[in-house]
Design a protein around this motif. Structure first.
Motif, PDB file in Angstrom:
ATOM      1  N   GLY A   1       0.852  -2.581  -8.151  1.00 52.92           N
ATOM      2  CA  GLY A   1      -0.281  -2.627  -7.241  1.00 52.92           C
ATOM      3  C   GLY A   1      -0.205  -3.800  -6.279  1.00 52.92           C
ATOM      4  N   VAL A   2       0.167  -4.978  -6.790  1.00 51.45           N
ATOM      5  CA  VAL A   2       0.316  -6.159  -5.930  1.00 51.45           C
ATOM      6  C   VAL A   2       1.428  -5.925  -4.900  1.00 51.45           C
ATOM      7  N   LEU A   3       2.529  -5.328  -5.339  1.00 48.46           N
ATOM      8  CA  LEU A   3       3.635  -5.046  -4.421  1.00 48.46           C
ATOM      9  C   LEU A   3       3.211  -4.082  -3.316  1.00 48.46           C
ATOM     10  N   VAL A   4       2.516  -3.009  -3.686  1.00 47.17           N
ATOM     11  CA  VAL A   4       2.073  -2.024  -2.690  1.00 47.17           C
ATOM     12  C   VAL A   4       1.080  -2.661  -1.722  1.00 47.17           C
ATOM     13  N   LEU A   5       0.140  -3.443  -2.233  1.00 48.27           N
ATOM     14  CA  LEU A   5      -0.838  -4.092  -1.343  1.00 48.27           C
ATOM     15  C   LEU A   5      -0.174  -5.106  -0.422  1.00 48.27           C
ATOM     16  N   ALA A   6       0.742  -5.908  -0.961  1.00 53.79           N
ATOM     17  CA  ALA A   6       1.435  -6.900  -0.131  1.00 53.79           C
ATOM     18  C   ALA A   6       2.238  -6.212   0.960  1.00 53.79           C
ATOM     19  N   ASP A   7       2.899  -5.115   0.612  1.00 51.39           N
ATOM     20  CA  ASP A   7       3.687  -4.390   1.609  1.00 51.39           C
ATOM     21  C   ASP A   7       2.774  -3.766   2.670  1.00 51.39           C
ATOM     22  N   ALA A   8       1.636  -3.221   2.255  1.00 50.98           N
ATOM     23  CA  ALA A   8       0.712  -2.603   3.204  1.00 50.98           C
ATOM     24  C   ALA A   8       0.107  -3.635   4.142  1.00 50.98           C
ATOM     25  N   LEU A   9      -0.223  -4.806   3.609  1.00 55.11           N
ATOM     26  CA  LEU A   9      -0.860  -5.823   4.434  1.00 55.11           C
ATOM     27  C   LEU A   9       0.110  -6.504   5.395  1.00 55.11           C
ATOM     28  N   THR A  10       1.398  -6.488   5.086  1.00 54.51           N
ATOM     29  CA  THR A  10       2.383  -7.114   5.975  1.00 54.51           C
ATOM     30  C   THR A  10       3.080  -6.091   6.862  1.00 54.51           C
ATOM     31  N   MET A  11       2.622  -4.844   6.820  1.00 51.72           N
ATOM     32  CA  MET A  11       3.219  -3.778   7.620  1.00 51.72           C
ATOM     33  C   MET A  11       2.911  -4.002   9.101  1.00 51.72           C
ATOM     34  N   ALA A  12       3.927  -3.904   9.935  1.00 53.71           N
ATOM     35  CA  ALA A  12       3.729  -4.014  11.373  1.00 53.71           C
ATOM     36  C   ALA A  12       3.202  -2.680  11.885  1.00 53.71           C
ATOM     37  N   VAL A  13       1.997  -2.713  12.474  1.00 55.97           N
ATOM     38  CA  VAL A  13       1.343  -1.482  12.894  1.00 55.97           C
ATOM     39  C   VAL A  13       0.917  -1.603  14.342  1.00 55.97           C
ATOM     40  N   ASP A  14       1.184  -0.558  15.107  1.00 51.05           N
ATOM     41  CA  ASP A  14       0.678  -0.464  16.468  1.00 51.05           C
ATOM     42  C   ASP A  14      -0.719   0.131  16.379  1.00 51.05           C
ATOM     43  N   VAL A  15      -1.745  -0.651  16.691  1.00 50.06           N
ATOM     44  CA  VAL A  15      -3.128  -0.234  16.489  1.00 50.06           C
ATOM     45  C   VAL A  15      -3.706   0.534  17.667  1.00 50.06           C
ATOM     46  N   GLY A  16      -2.966   0.799  18.664  1.00 53.52           N
ATOM     47  CA  GLY A  16      -3.498   1.448  19.858  1.00 53.52           C
ATOM     48  C   GLY A  16      -3.801   2.921  19.668  1.00 53.52           C
ATOM     49  N   GLY A  17      -5.065   3.298  19.726  1.00 52.28           N
ATOM     50  CA  GLY A  17      -5.498   4.681  19.787  1.00 52.28           C
ATOM     51  C   GLY A  17      -5.282   5.538  18.553  1.00 52.28           C
ATOM     52  N   ARG A  18      -5.274   4.972  17.394  1.00 52.12           N
ATOM     53  CA  ARG A  18      -5.065   5.764  16.179  1.00 52.12           C
ATOM     54  C   ARG A  18      -6.361   6.173  15.507  1.00 52.12           C
ATOM     55  N   GLY A  19      -7.438   5.564  15.828  1.00 53.06           N
ATOM     56  CA  GLY A  19      -8.689   5.883  15.151  1.00 53.06           C
ATOM     57  C   GLY A  19      -8.863   5.009  13.919  1.00 53.06           C
ATOM     58  N   PRO A  20      -9.852   5.343  13.092  1.00 54.25           N
ATOM     59  CA  PRO A  20     -10.175   4.487  11.953  1.00 54.25           C
ATOM     60  C   PRO A  20      -9.153   4.552  10.819  1.00 54.25           C
ATOM     61  N   VAL A  21      -8.420   5.647  10.708  1.00 53.16           N
ATOM     62  CA  VAL A  21      -7.453   5.791   9.627  1.00 53.16           C
ATOM     63  C   VAL A  21      -6.059   5.602  10.202  1.00 53.16           C
ATOM     64  N   GLY A  22      -5.408   4.548   9.751  1.00 48.61           N
ATOM     65  CA  GLY A  22      -4.064   4.254  10.235  1.00 48.61           C
ATOM     66  C   GLY A  22      -3.039   4.355   9.127  1.00 48.61           C
ATOM     67  N   PRO A  23      -1.828   3.909   9.394  1.00 45.23           N
ATOM     68  CA  PRO A  23      -0.766   4.019   8.398  1.00 45.23           C
ATOM     69  C   PRO A  23      -0.955   3.097   7.191  1.00 45.23           C
ATOM     70  N   ARG A  24      -1.858   2.136   7.283  1.00 47.42           N
ATOM     71  CA  ARG A  24      -2.104   1.238   6.147  1.00 47.42           C
ATOM     72  C   ARG A  24      -3.097   1.823   5.138  1.00 47.42           C
ATOM     73  N   THR A  25      -3.844   2.819   5.516  1.00 45.95           N
ATOM     74  CA  THR A  25      -4.949   3.310   4.693  1.00 45.95           C
ATOM     75  C   THR A  25      -4.479   3.793   3.325  1.00 45.95           C
ATOM     76  N   VAL A  26      -3.521   4.707   3.294  1.00 45.63           N
ATOM     77  CA  VAL A  26      -3.083   5.270   2.014  1.00 45.63           C
ATOM     78  C   VAL A  26      -2.459   4.201   1.114  1.00 45.63           C
ATOM     79  N   PRO A  27      -1.552   3.343   1.623  1.00 46.51           N
ATOM     80  CA  PRO A  27      -1.025   2.308   0.734  1.00 46.51           C
ATOM     81  C   PRO A  27      -2.099   1.352   0.205  1.00 46.51           C
ATOM     82  N   LEU A  28      -3.104   1.047   1.021  1.00 53.35           N
ATOM     83  CA  LEU A  28      -4.178   0.175   0.545  1.00 53.35           C
ATOM     84  C   LEU A  28      -4.998   0.849  -0.551  1.00 53.35           C
TER      85      LEU A  28
END
Length: 171
Positions: free
Chosen positions: A28-55
């Protein structure tokens, strides 16, 4: 007369399920750390992005680890499976384990140079052989058909690119 306190070793043996809790916590710590350090382009994706499922998965792993640990420390024990027909006095079948490990390592080494259809056929045939099948004429044909069907479904129908190897131009 007082009974001596249980030794550390016997306490750990009686609470061995805590090991699963530790593994779930680390995962769980590994998945959360990876999700929080993920480089994400936040432009125009809406409220659910690529970090949601890993978080959500990481938080779920931490929650299950905490609940399992509390249950084990309160005296909860996992039930033995009633349907298992395993003789624990017999040694493990290391030949089968080593054959399967070799088949998986061979698959990993061959998938790049020869492609998924050939490496997959060797994987399926090798696993069948390691697990006891001795139909030397039928098994390779089934393995080839299964591997080719898997390749076509994933590569062509689902759009998941798999290395084709020498068959890339044919299929």
């Amino acid at each position: 007369m007082t009974t001596p306190p249980p030794s550390r070793r016997s306490w750990l043996r009686e609470h061995s399920e805590l090991g699963v809790g530790v593994v779930l916590l680390l995962l769980g710590v590994l998945v959360l750390a990876d999700a929080l350090t993920m480089a994400v382009d936040v432009g125009g994706r809406g409220p659910v992005g690529p970090r949601t499922v890993p978080l959500v998965v990481g938080a779920g792993l931490l929650l299950v680890a905490a609940l399992l640990t509390v249950d084990v420390l309160r005296g909860g024990r996992g039930e033995a499976e009633g349907g298992e027909d395993v003789d624990l006095s017999e040694p493990g079948d290391w030949r089968t384990v080593l054959l399967l490990a070799g088949v998986f390592l061979g698959f990993a080494a061959l998938i790049g140079p020869v492609g998924f259809p050939v490496a997959g056929a060797l994987l399926f045939w090798g696993a069948a052989y390691a697990l006891g099948s001795r139909h030397l004429h039928r098994d390779p044909l089934i393995a080839a058909a299964l591997s080719l069907a898997t390749y076509v479904v994933f590569d062509h129908l689902l759009g998941v690119p798999l290395p084709g190897g020498p068959l890339m131009g044919v299929l």
